[in-house]
Design a protein around this motif. Structure first.
Motif, short mmCIF file in Angstrom:
data_model
loop_
_atom_site.label_atom_id
_atom_site.label_comp_id
_atom_site.label_asym_id
_atom_site.label_seq_id
_atom_site.Cartn_x
_atom_site.Cartn_y
_atom_site.Cartn_z
N ALA A 153 28.34 -25.53 29.56
CA ALA A 153 26.71 -25.59 29.34
C ALA A 153 26.23 -25.36 30.78
CB ALA A 153 26.33 -26.69 28.65
N VAL A 154 26.75 -26.26 31.68
CA VAL A 154 26.00 -26.41 32.96
C VAL A 154 26.41 -25.09 33.59
CG1 VAL A 154 26.44 -27.37 35.48
CG2 VAL A 154 26.05 -28.96 33.27
N LEU A 155 27.73 -24.57 33.80
CA LEU A 155 27.93 -23.32 34.68
C LEU A 155 27.14 -22.28 33.85
CD1 LEU A 155 32.08 -23.68 34.53
CD2 LEU A 155 30.20 -23.29 36.47
N PHE A 156 27.29 -22.19 32.59
CA PHE A 156 26.51 -20.96 32.05
C PHE A 156 24.95 -21.03 32.43
CE2 PHE A 156 23.86 -19.49 28.39
CZ PHE A 156 24.29 -18.34 28.02
N LEU A 157 24.32 -22.01 32.51
CA LEU A 157 22.70 -22.47 33.10
C LEU A 157 22.68 -21.86 34.26
CD1 LEU A 157 21.36 -25.52 31.36
CD2 LEU A 157 20.45 -23.21 31.47
N ALA A 158 23.95 -22.20 35.41
CA ALA A 158 23.97 -21.77 36.67
C ALA A 158 23.75 -20.07 36.71
CB ALA A 158 24.94 -22.41 37.38
N VAL A 159 24.76 -19.75 36.01
CA VAL A 159 24.97 -18.26 36.06
C VAL A 159 23.49 -17.60 35.53
CG1 VAL A 159 26.05 -16.06 34.97
CG2 VAL A 159 27.43 -18.18 35.84
N ILE A 160 23.05 -18.25 34.48
CA ILE A 160 21.63 -17.52 34.11
C ILE A 160 20.79 -17.69 35.27
CG2 ILE A 160 19.93 -18.00 32.60
CD1 ILE A 160 22.12 -16.45 31.01
N THR A 161 20.58 -18.96 35.61
CA THR A 161 19.81 -18.83 36.79
C THR A 161 19.76 -18.14 37.85
OG1 THR A 161 19.60 -21.28 36.20
CG2 THR A 161 18.48 -20.80 38.17
N GLU A 162 20.89 -17.71 38.26
CA GLU A 162 21.58 -16.84 39.46
C GLU A 162 20.79 -15.44 39.10
OE1 GLU A 162 22.85 -16.29 43.11
OE2 GLU A 162 22.56 -18.04 42.28
N VAL A 163 21.19 -15.19 37.95
CA VAL A 163 20.81 -13.76 37.51
C VAL A 163 19.24 -13.47 37.52
CG1 VAL A 163 20.66 -12.05 35.49
CG2 VAL A 163 22.93 -13.11 36.23
N HIS A 164 18.48 -14.67 37.03
CA HIS A 164 17.07 -14.69 37.26
C HIS A 164 16.71 -14.56 38.57
CE1 HIS A 164 13.28 -15.05 35.18
NE2 HIS A 164 13.12 -16.00 36.06
N ALA A 165 17.24 -15.41 39.28
CA ALA A 165 16.75 -15.57 40.83
C ALA A 165 16.80 -14.06 41.53
CB ALA A 165 17.62 -16.30 41.61
N ALA A 166 18.04 -13.23 41.15
CA ALA A 166 18.19 -12.08 41.74
C ALA A 166 17.16 -11.15 41.25
CB ALA A 166 19.62 -11.56 41.29
N ASP A 167 16.67 -11.28 39.86
CA ASP A 167 15.67 -10.23 39.49
C ASP A 167 14.29 -10.70 39.96
OD1 ASP A 167 17.36 -8.82 38.23
OD2 ASP A 167 17.24 -9.80 36.32
N LYS A 168 14.03 -11.67 40.58
CA LYS A 168 12.67 -12.19 41.04
C LYS A 168 12.02 -11.25 41.82
CE LYS A 168 11.71 -16.07 43.15
NZ LYS A 168 11.87 -17.41 43.74
N ILE A 169 10.64 -10.98 41.60
CA ILE A 169 9.80 -10.37 42.51
C ILE A 169 9.41 -11.16 43.50
CG2 ILE A 169 7.81 -8.91 42.37
CD1 ILE A 169 8.19 -8.71 39.32
N PRO A 170 9.56 -10.58 44.98
CA PRO A 170 9.04 -11.30 46.03
C PRO A 170 7.62 -11.63 45.83
CG PRO A 170 10.60 -9.57 46.77
CD PRO A 170 10.25 -9.36 45.21
N ALA A 171 7.16 -12.68 46.38
CA ALA A 171 5.67 -13.16 46.36
C ALA A 171 4.75 -12.28 47.17
CB ALA A 171 5.51 -14.45 47.10
N PRO A 172 3.42 -12.15 46.93
CA PRO A 172 2.77 -11.19 47.62
C PRO A 172 2.51 -11.40 49.14
CG PRO A 172 1.60 -12.12 45.58
CD PRO A 172 2.73 -12.84 45.77
N TRP A 209 7.61 -7.45 54.21
CA TRP A 209 8.47 -8.66 53.73
C TRP A 209 9.83 -8.48 54.62
CZ3 TRP A 209 4.95 -5.72 50.90
CH2 TRP A 209 4.18 -6.46 49.70
N VAL A 210 10.30 -9.42 54.91
CA VAL A 210 11.28 -9.92 55.99
C VAL A 210 12.40 -10.04 55.36
CG1 VAL A 210 11.84 -11.08 58.15
CG2 VAL A 210 9.43 -10.66 57.42
N GLY A 211 13.61 -9.54 55.79
CA GLY A 211 15.00 -9.70 55.29
C GLY A 211 15.27 -9.28 54.21
N LEU A 212 16.69 -9.39 53.82
CA LEU A 212 17.13 -8.91 52.75
C LEU A 212 16.43 -9.74 51.19
CD1 LEU A 212 21.02 -8.09 53.27
CD2 LEU A 212 19.07 -6.53 52.60
#
Lengths: 164, 164
Positions: A9-28, A128-131
């Motif tokens: 369950a912990v690993l599953f949540l970690a993977v989900i969080t990672e995928v979500h972070a990659a999709d995050k839109i940069p702040a204004p 917006w700076v950096g990758l």
């Protein structure tokens, strides 16, 4: 005590969080929302700045590209967004006289809205700076200062390249 | 004898012909049809060739851009089209250290089809010259000869630029 199921369950949540972070839109940046999808915009020009060893692709949203291709750029129309994608320059391994993009530096955008941005010469200025695309927030005055030599070209350095 | 109405008809036909000519699709190069709409393709990289003083935008169709962004480029997938847009380099009037596109030279395209183009290393090679996009027809061997240094990179010089 961690059971195998808890670990899963912990690993599953970690993977989900990672995928979500990659999709995050940069702040204004300077209060301007990130222009999603710019990576697929068409090209208006390219440049090689020999004073700071960077290569640039100058892209535009649909309004900007139509304006660029038809020479309607002084002033640029409201709704136009210009994007500058900046990389450090490097040499191509298999053709050393070819200077090509190396490390990614940042993206810079100018958003044309002559009514909204009356205090900054009709443009919203953002970076917006950096990758990780961390928003730059030191104020539009930093951008405007550098663009002052082209205040008579609606504050835009880029001369649209000729396209057939 | 030309009446005013006949003159008007002649002028009207001349205008119509001109409009039609402007819309004309360039003839094939090496038998390969012109890739309509490439002007709006996304950017894969840019380059400045200091040996022949040209700037280039390297664009791709959707298949090519997905492959480039995901590092799936050796080999490139069937259906990928890479486009190189070439200009003579010049200096920006308001920032002389910036080298920017001057006179338009030509477009070059590589069409990946590992089944169709078995005689030319899996690629169809084409070029259209000048703003009028006149088809180049001297044979794919001319293109292949120059690309031989990168035969181990699926014949492609371009290293896709990093995009956030």
């Amino acid at each position: 005590m961690k059971t195998p199921i808890t670990l899963f369950a912990v690993l599953f949540l970690a993977v989900i969080t990672e995928v979500h972070a990659a999709d995050k839109i940069p702040a204004p940046s300077h209060g301007i929302p990130y222009p999603e999808g710019w990576q697929n915009w068409a090209t208006i020009a390219v440049s090689h700045r020999t004073d700071n060893n960077t290569l640039r692709a100058i892209l535009g949203n649909e309004v900007a590209v139509i304006a660029a291709r038809s020479g309607n750029t002084n002033p640029w129309p409201d709704g136009a967004i210009l994007g500058k994608v900046v990389w450090k320059d490097t040499q191509l391994e298999n053709w050393e006289a070819a200077i090509t993009p190396g490390e990614f530096v940042h993206t810079e955008f100018m958003f044309k809205d002559s009514k909204k941005y009356t205090d900054s010469y009709g443009w919203g200025w953002a970076r917006w700076v950096g990758l990780e695309q961390k928003p730059f927030d030191d104020g539009m005055k930093v951008c405007i200062a550098c663009h002052t030599p082209v205040k008579n070209r609606d504050w835009v350095f880029t001369e649209p390249a000729h396209f057939p």
